[in-house]
Design an enzyme around this catalytic site. Sequence first.
Site, PDB file in Angstrom:
ATOM      1  CB  ALA A 167       3.272  -8.103  10.326  1.00  0.00           C
ATOM      2  CE  LYS A 168       4.979  -1.952   3.034  1.00  0.00           C
ATOM      3  NZ  LYS A 168       6.303  -1.345   3.236  1.00  0.00           N
TER       4      LYS A 168
END
Lengths: 279, 279, 279, 279, 279
Positions: free
Chosen positions: D186-187
């Site tokens: 997850a960015k």
Amino acid sequence: MVSDATSSDEMLPQADDAITRDGKTLILAYDHGLEHGPVDFEPNPETADPEQIFELATHDAVTSVAVGKGMAEAYYPSYEDDMALLAKLNGTSNMWVGEPDSAVNWSVDYAADLGADAIGFTLYGGSNHEVEMAEEFAEAQEKARANDMGVVMWSYPRGQGMKSTTDPDTIAYATRLGLELGADIAKVKYPGSPEAMQHAVEMAGPAKVVMSGGSKTDDEAFLSTVEAAVANGASGLAVGRNVFQRENPEEILDALEAVIFDEQSAEEALEGGTAPADD
Amino acid sequence: MVSDATSSDEMLPQADDAITRDGKTLILAYDHGLEHGPVDFEPNPETADPEQIFELATHDAVTSVAVGKGMAEAYYPSYEDDMALLAKLNGTSNMWVGEPDSAVNWSVDYAADLGADAIGFTLYGGSNHEVEMAEEFAEAQEKARANDMGVVMWSYPRGQGMKSTTDPDTIAYATRLGLELGADIAKVKYPGSPEAMQHAVEMAGPAKVVMSGGSKTDDEAFLSTVEAAVANGASGLAVGRNVFQRENPEEILDALEAVIFDEQSAEEALEGGTAPADD
Amino acid sequence: MVSDATSSDEMLPQADDAITRDGKTLILAYDHGLEHGPVDFEPNPETADPEQIFELATHDAVTSVAVGKGMAEAYYPSYEDDMALLAKLNGTSNMWVGEPDSAVNWSVDYAADLGADAIGFTLYGGSNHEVEMAEEFAEAQEKARANDMGVVMWSYPRGQGMKSTTDPDTIAYATRLGLELGADIAKVKYPGSPEAMQHAVEMAGPAKVVMSGGSKTDDEAFLSTVEAAVANGASGLAVGRNVFQRENPEEILDALEAVIFDEQSAEEALEGGTAPADD
Amino acid sequence: MVSDATSSDEMLPQADDAITRDGKTLILAYDHGLEHGPVDFEPNPETADPEQIFELATHDAVTSVAVGKGMAEAYYPSYEDDMALLAKLNGTSNMWVGEPDSAVNWSVDYAADLGADAIGFTLYGGSNHEVEMAEEFAEAQEKARANDMGVVMWSYPRGQGMKSTTDPDTIAYATRLGLELGADIAKVKYPGSPEAMQHAVEMAGPAKVVMSGGSKTDDEAFLSTVEAAVANGASGLAVGRNVFQRENPEEILDALEAVIFDEQSAEEALEGGTAPADD
Amino acid sequence: MVSDATSSDEMLPQADDAITRDGKTLILAYDHGLEHGPVDFEPNPETADPEQIFELATHDAVTSVAVGKGMAEAYYPSYEDDMALLAKLNGTSNMWVGEPDSAVNWSVDYAADLGADAIGFTLYGGSNHEVEMAEEFAEAQEKARANDMGVVMWSYPRGQGMKSTTDPDTIAYATRLGLELGADIAKVKYPGSPEAMQHAVEMAGPAKVVMSGGSKTDDEAFLSTVEAAVANGASGLAVGRNVFQRENPEEILDALEAVIFDEQSAEEALEGGTAPADD
């Protein structure tokens, strides 16, 4: 330079051969029960019975009958040797109150299975549903090509932002849309004058143009308009109410045959006699 | 480190070879009947006849003709040995009054069957339909790749929230969208100055940029703009009205050939003589 | 001319044979738990149990049971030798407050796998969802044809712009939509008078018309309406609440059998005795 | 009871191996030309040239380059032996003024054909397009699994009803969405404090979290934030502007390598020298 | 007449066998990280770690664990011999502010590949997205049948026009929707009284009903409600927060096992001792 290109008429795929005769066309349209409801049958109640219309369509003048899926399923198997079928793919009841739109009620493959020779498809240019309808048309058009069927566009600009649906510029644009989008025949309303009709026909290039019959008018007015349309390049007529709302629909078909195929004047045609009998 | 990478031009798939010559391009566009209607043919009524345009497109200067499906079906089979076909896939009439949008009127597979060498696709960045159009473009782009066809994006920011559709930042963004989304060529409006043109070309990286001809202007103004565009990196021009609305369309094609392919100035080109004859 | 065409009844595909007997039909509908919720079972709480209804549907008078997917999955395998299944494909709870619409809860292929003999499909003509629903109907109709299943349209005009959903013109339009769009049977509300019923039946052409039972009324009023409908051309009745909300549902089925299949008057049927027993 | 389950890290499919090194990741992102336009290249105009960035991405610190389809088509074939490709599937220009949305510009299969090792996909939680985007993500995620590609979610809550897009609760929710919906990484934006970063990392469970670089800040502020993120569990960084908008992008990559892979402090990294040279 | 039909329970496809034991069910639901975000883990922070929950789900009382795709991918392969998997197909973050809707995050085929025994699907009856959600449910339901998977509907009326989401009529309608649309089990909120629970169970016919655990309440209140639900026909419970937000989740599972499977009273279960140990 292409030296052997002779006339633009030769370039267009002759996909509409099955629904024309000598390049002329008379489409007997009978989708009024869907588009307008039973009210259209009131002037001549017997015409609510589709069999009456299929019988009428056996008249020599008629080059195809344009009906929806339900009609074709129920009657065309009994008449397939007698007439060409123009499968009117989309249509919607006039109970619809949104921006002009038309449901696709029929797949092209199913129409082909029933023996249809061509498809008919309404495009409401200028409607908020124009883009969606054009994409539905595009898909149907390509499937028609794959099935060697002709393509007739009911090109009817209407909807938000259209001030007039019959002025000359609108009708010229409508016929051009037929050409640009790949129809063989564009069906449009009469644009009000011979000059406007001629212009609309020119804008269609090699695509044919047929005049839409519209609401019932008297014999003379109706035939004179058809005469003017044909004289100015229209390939013929798509007609419903102006035939079946009359007391004697065969008589007007006789007259239309004289005007469209025999190049008689409206006056001559009304005098009758010279029109070929319906055998 | 990649030592054998020489110039960015070599990296881009050369999918647009079929519609360029020596890296230069002159697209004769003729979708005005769909996008604007017959009004565009009024300055030179004969040009309403598509055959006139296909004949024009046999001019040496023209590297491809950009038309819609109906035009291609009717005329390209007769001209396929004489010109490359740029299949303009989407387009909509200007009767449409909603946020800018464009119907996909043509499948890539059908275009390939007709012999198209490349696809053309409009993207209205900034329109409320931008996301939908970009997804349609993405699908068409991948199908074009599968068919070894080039991809030209008509990159035209417009719609809600766009104050200007031609300012330098907008045009630079437009050419960049072409690169980012996988076009070989981005077609944009002239951004108003040589510096802005140069910047827009740089933003396209290895993708080519062609200037959109736009409304008709006088010979000198038009050719000077083309000269400035080409001098600042544009690979050429996509032109319609500035050719076919002229009295002598072949003359302007001669001049355009001189400016785009022979690197003459607008002034030299207008003096003529040095432009190769149309054989 | 088609000399061997005798009556329009012979032309229509006889796809509804499995759910009619001697051309008459009595559909026992039981989708109220979806459309209205448990409130409909309050007058006769035992009828909340679907098994009660499937048992009822074994009555000789019933030519098919119309239920949704969940009901068919749970009960039809135990009753498939005893009754025909009319798969009601779409439906929506009345918690829905938008323009009339109906979710397609069942694929035709899955219905065919469960042994369905026909499909039932609601079309809300005049709703802002009319176009979408008509397209869903079209797809289901063609799949039903491919599976040799009959097609029943619940043709219920309602929604924005409909002032009345039961006036004679609306019901006549509703039956016509059934014919135009390819239904074998159109299910409509009683239009209020024998004359209106007759007109609605005529508008359906070769398609059959069945009256929708509607809210519960007293025996005499209900049977008299059914008698009037059948006397004026309706092929029968689709009924739910007027059967299962009664204390003795079998008695009313006996009476309905007398009126619909034995052409008794409502009065005769109410006197009973002559109705065949449920074996 | 599962006795042999040791750490949650072992449970997650190791689909992201190709874009990580020793469990750490540094994504060089270069989709700014699409998302923001050429304005992002103004601080360092040479970086408008994608080749500059692909050269930068050969730096040892970079574990993958994240670009759109057009970039990948034009440059990745020349660099495929030198770097992993993170195919950024969706994206939209900032000319878009509607609720946050992102066009899917690339099919997973096409990305796989080009040699992509992982997909990147933006989800705007809280946007009125969240449901639609999540469904597009779901389809892409499953296709990525079928192609043995890793999955990185750009998890960026924004849109109607979001008061803050960076507060700790929002970022913790954002990383959790990555885990719940099937991303490997997850960015997210930095949530403002070490404690919040740690919490966000915990909420991602076995999924990795990478900090988004965001707008350019000064060296010390930027590296200190990266140090804090990594010290609190982040697996690394996705960075664009904070690298390519600097005068000497390689220097900052050296420093980032020291902070992310060699666990140096920002201060140590800024003093340099200890960072491995770019070979 | 079907003489061998004994009880309605025998008619329903026993597709839910894999997630029930002796006809009873206790679903441990853990999709809160998606639906509510990390805030739900605050009362017992360790439960943010999915491994804690999967360990909990090995408790004898639990007949299935209901999680989303990301969770199942990361953890279920390690636990597949220890528990049944109920694949919660749709769900959306509570950052969503539109009418209630839920993204389909998981295809049934992919769930089947991961070894799921049943699908879980939310339907928001009364939402403006009800029709769309019902159609998505219908497709998933049929694919589940093709994969021999059970079907659990989270039947949660809410949205525009719903005054109450828990009143007895609403819950009875909700269970009925499960039956009508083809669910094996309907998961609903407790309707507030034993009588209402009994009515809701009756409306589900042969479909099972499980009570939704809802927000955390104290032991006695919670267990008493479960006792009342089970005593009035519910097949069990789907529970999340009322287990994992407690200090000792295993203790409450022991008690739930006593109430649901051993038919103990809440009081007896709280006194403990008689509940089987977790082996």
